[in-house]
Design an enzyme around this catalytic site. Structure first.
Site, PDB file in Angstrom:
ATOM      1  N   TRP A 105      -9.711  25.289  -0.408  1.00  0.00           N
ATOM      2  CA  TRP A 105     -10.104  24.485  -1.566  1.00  0.00           C
ATOM      3  C   TRP A 105     -10.393  25.351  -2.781  1.00  0.00           C
ATOM      4  CZ3 TRP A 105      -8.992  19.645  -2.093  1.00  0.00           C
ATOM      5  CH2 TRP A 105      -8.853  18.844  -0.966  1.00  0.00           C
ATOM      6  N   PRO A 125      -7.008  25.519 -11.709  1.00  0.00           N
ATOM      7  CA  PRO A 125      -7.614  24.899 -12.889  1.00  0.00           C
ATOM      8  C   PRO A 125      -8.839  24.053 -12.534  1.00  0.00           C
ATOM      9  CG  PRO A 125      -5.230  24.736 -13.023  1.00  0.00           C
ATOM     10  CD  PRO A 125      -5.547  25.290 -11.668  1.00  0.00           C
ATOM     11  N   VAL A 126      -8.710  23.204 -11.495  1.00  0.00           N
ATOM     12  CA  VAL A 126      -9.856  22.369 -11.110  1.00  0.00           C
ATOM     13  C   VAL A 126     -10.961  23.234 -10.522  1.00  0.00           C
ATOM     14  CG1 VAL A 126     -10.634  20.634  -9.448  1.00  0.00           C
ATOM     15  CG2 VAL A 126      -8.598  20.210 -10.824  1.00  0.00           C
ATOM     16  N   HIS A 127     -10.578  24.240  -9.718  1.00  0.00           N
ATOM     17  CA  HIS A 127     -11.598  25.108  -9.124  1.00  0.00           C
ATOM     18  C   HIS A 127     -12.417  25.815 -10.202  1.00  0.00           C
ATOM     19  CE1 HIS A 127     -13.548  27.993  -6.551  1.00  0.00           C
ATOM     20  NE2 HIS A 127     -13.012  28.992  -7.237  1.00  0.00           N
ATOM     21  N   HIS A 141     -10.662  11.768  -6.612  1.00  0.00           N
ATOM     22  CA  HIS A 141      -9.555  11.425  -5.715  1.00  0.00           C
ATOM     23  C   HIS A 141      -9.498   9.912  -5.508  1.00  0.00           C
ATOM     24  CE1 HIS A 141      -9.111  15.682  -4.651  1.00  0.00           C
ATOM     25  NE2 HIS A 141      -7.937  15.330  -4.156  1.00  0.00           N
TER      26      HIS A 141
END
Lengths: 482, 482
Positions: free
Chosen positions: A368, A374-376, A409
């Site tokens: 993950w 980018p999200v991390h 999500h």
């Protein structure tokens, strides 16, 4: 005699007896060689026996990939023989645009995509208002938060009134775009807030120091560095608050706002053309695989899922797992390598770390942390660090990150399906416990088993979630004949 | 200025400019760190870009095996749902014994298996006859050759008259057994021939030397060694010509006769039990896989093969390739590891090299030299070396080995099927050219591609040959409805 000398004597005797045994076999060998029957047998173990200590099975890797290819080619041929050629570019056009003779030709998805400019410009105006002291800071930040939540609620509200005009792909794109803008505006607001707080703190610090030192022109070390030629080139708050800067950020392949991004010297034309060709070829491949493989499999599964027979459902799930996983791999490459690199090259954006080597991840947290950089990076900079900065534990901050990610999500699935279930949310919230289990597997059974757990959850977890939604959707829309 | 000093100056300037550039970026980094917007982006490449020089994809090995397992489990479930449980131990009994209510209950296979003792005993009697000078050597060897060819012709003749009484498995076992006995008797005859020639030569040599040296008790170095205690324990020609020795050789897991085999000290009971359990479990697994997977697939292919549609035939071939290959792997392990090790342990036979690491073979010759060591050792000792010993080239000797091997393969397939085709012969004779191609692949493209070629020919070549025979068999026995 001491025990040490005893030991020495024992070792000597042992060495002698060994060399004697060897001598005998040497002599025996010579004698055997001279026999007239041309002997060729010698005492030795089979390779699979433990006593042989043989462990070179590198050829089996090639075997694995070959068996996989044989299975893949056969599956492709069987599919072709069963369903014929299902690839139809005209159908893609209908699906993508939502154009259909039956419905009113209004293209609501397109209108919503263009409309997204409005909240972006509003966000800039609010920041400007705060910067020129037109708006009190607290009120301004409140307005920003309201603006962001207005943004993400818009697709839900519009869909509620005009649901039938939307294509599934259209509304999914709108939701995705609005969610990305939401994350970018969050980063924009928070970064500008940090700049203002920092400037205030520095101003007060310097004032205090000058008073205590009675040196009106006193400058800190930081101030001196900031006067260097390198610093002079950098944009500083509030000079960044303009349309050009904001739209660069909106197009840039990152969710984290910065006043000065690292830039490249030039646009490499060959690089742009390669990424563009990858995108054109890849998108067509994905759509073809989807039409030819995924849709027939899903349609064949409706009856099975209505009957809830566990063996048949497992068979369907595994059947769906293979094309689903391959499509996900294509999607990953096209989005995170081809598309984001293309945007970065065109915008001369120098930070290309859009993904880490998640395929080698030995536990689920590592996966993950590296599959979607980018999200991390956004989650670490704007959620995790602010929360740990307030004194909460890292574990709590991690859970909050996963909860927010789970909400997003769920948003991306439930809104386009117009069906509020919690499978996506539950799937994401199952990740922290799974991460702990996979960490145990890595420590106890070795990194290979951790990596196998990561891949398993990826290959089997996704189709499981898809099947959950598909089951509910099928139950809702095509009720089985009783 | 010489060119050397120029070069030095250039190198110095370059080093300076590099360090200057590094200095600038160091300063820039420090300046960036002090900015108020908490920057996190740095210039870096994506991992899939060539410029990143990243090449760690070890996780993909686990991915491959996992995808293979997912496909395997799904195939198993699909098979179960389609055909139900087909495993029927009673049917095995019928197939293995050839017992059937319709036919006369005579068990001709069993009678032929017991009868094989006769040519073995005849062979011993002939050798004994030569040794005691009852038979002239040339006539005796001629009798041996006649005896061996009588042995291999027997199943063909019997089958011609009583074909309907045989089960397919029964006649295949008979052919296999008779072929093994043929190879063993060849080795027995040739080794005894070597011993006789060797003794004659030594006798003549020693006689000549004693005459020339006029020392009636003169002994060569070899004779001295042969008088050592190690040599005294060894059996010498013609003491080996007895029933016990011959039956030990017939049961021993080797095709090469020797007067003195290397032996182990004791029979390990745990080892015997393990191999026995492997055999019981493995044979049942093979039979179950055969009934459940192979037979339905073959039956489904009859129509396809009658129609000769190339796409459908390819699909069937690939479908058959997977169970066929897995069955072959099981068969390999059960025969060459479990069964031969069990026999060796019971007979205290110490040479357990029944197979090499053919799974790592980088070209097809290496594969043929290591997958079946008993046959390989026999071919080298009794065909290859005698031919090269006569002055022929290694290449010619290799071709002869392959031709003999091809004849034996054809014998094992054509006799039980009662259908003389040349597919097995052609398949074997295709191996030397394939070996040359795979050797090129290994040298030009690297060992990995050589290994991939070996596996491909194994996974695809076998089912291709099976399909050829199956096509002809189906054409002969179940003519398609016109």
């Amino acid at each position: 005699m001491t025990s040490e000398t005893e030991e020495k004597a024992l070792r000597y005797r042992r060495a002698q007896s060994v060399s004697k045994a060897e001598e005998i076999t040497e002599q025996e060998k010579r004698v055997r060689k001279l026999q007239l029957d041309k002997p060729i047998h010698t005492p030795r173990d089979s390779l699979f026996s433990w006593s042989s200590e043989f462990n070179n099975f590198t050829g089996l890797v090639n075997w694995g990939f070959l068996m996989l290819s044989v299975g893949g080619v056969r599956l492709g041929l069987e599919n072709f023989l069963k369903y014929g050629l299902r690839v139809n570019p005209f159908e893609w056009f209908i699906v993508l645009t939502g154009y259909n003779e039956g419905t009113s030709s209004q293209y609501p998805s397109f209108i919503l995509i263009v409309f997204s400019i409005v909240p972006i410009v509003i966000s800039l105006l609010i920041e400007k208002g705060i910067a020129v002291d037109f708006l009190p800071e607290k009120f301004g930040v409140g307005l920003q938060i309201f603006n962001m939540f207005f943004l993400v609620s818009l697709p839900v509200v519009v869909l509620n009134f005009k649901g039938n005009d939307f294509s599934f792909v259209g509304i999914t794109s709108v939701c995705m775009l609005y969610l990305i803008i939401f994350l970018k505006l969050w980063s924009y607001t928070q970064t500008n807030f940090w700049c203002r707080s920092g400037l205030k703190k520095k101003y007060l610090d310097n004032k205090l120091r000058r008073q205590s030192l009675s040196a009106p022109n006193w400058k800190s070390k930081e101030d001196l560095i900031n006067d260097s030629p390198a610093a002079a080139k950098l944009t500083k708050y509030p000079d960044n608050l303009n349309l050009k800067d904001l739209f660069y950020f909106m197009l840039a392949p990152t969710l984290c706002y910065e006043l000065n991004y690292p830039r490249t010297d030039r646009i490499r034309k060959r690089f742009v053309i390669k990424r563009l060709l990858e995108l054109i070829f890849g998108v067509n491949l994905v759509l073809a695989l989807f039409q030819q493989w995924m849709i027939p499999t899903i349609i064949n599964s409706v009856d099975t899922f209505a009957k809830m027979d566990p063996i048949r459902i497992t068979e369907r799930l595994l059947k769906l797992a293979v094309p689903n996983h391959l499509l996900w791999l294509c999607f990953f490459y096209l989005t995170f390598h081809s598309f984001l690199n293309l945007m970065a090259e065109l915008l001369q954006f120098a930070d290309r770390k859009f993904y880490g080597d998640w395929w080698n991840a030995n536990n689920i947290s590592t996966f993950w942390n590296s599959w979607n950089m980018p999200v991390h990076m956004w989650a670490v900079r704007h959620v995790y660090k602010p929360i740990t900065g307030l004194g909460y534990t890292k574990f709590f901050a991690g859970i909050v990150v996963f909860a927010i990610s789970a909400l997003f999500h769920e948003y991306l699935v439930s809104v386009p399906l117009q069906m509020f279930r919690i499978w996506a949310f539950l799937g994401m919230m199952a990740q922290p416990p799974l991460a702990i289990i996979s960490r145990h597997a890595e420590v106890r059974l070795g990194p290979r088993w951790g990596n196998i757990m990561v891949w398993s959850s990826l290959i089997l977890g996704q189709p499981l979630a898809i099947m959950m939604y598909f089951h509910d959707y099928a139950m809702l829309h095509f009720k089985p004949v009783q």
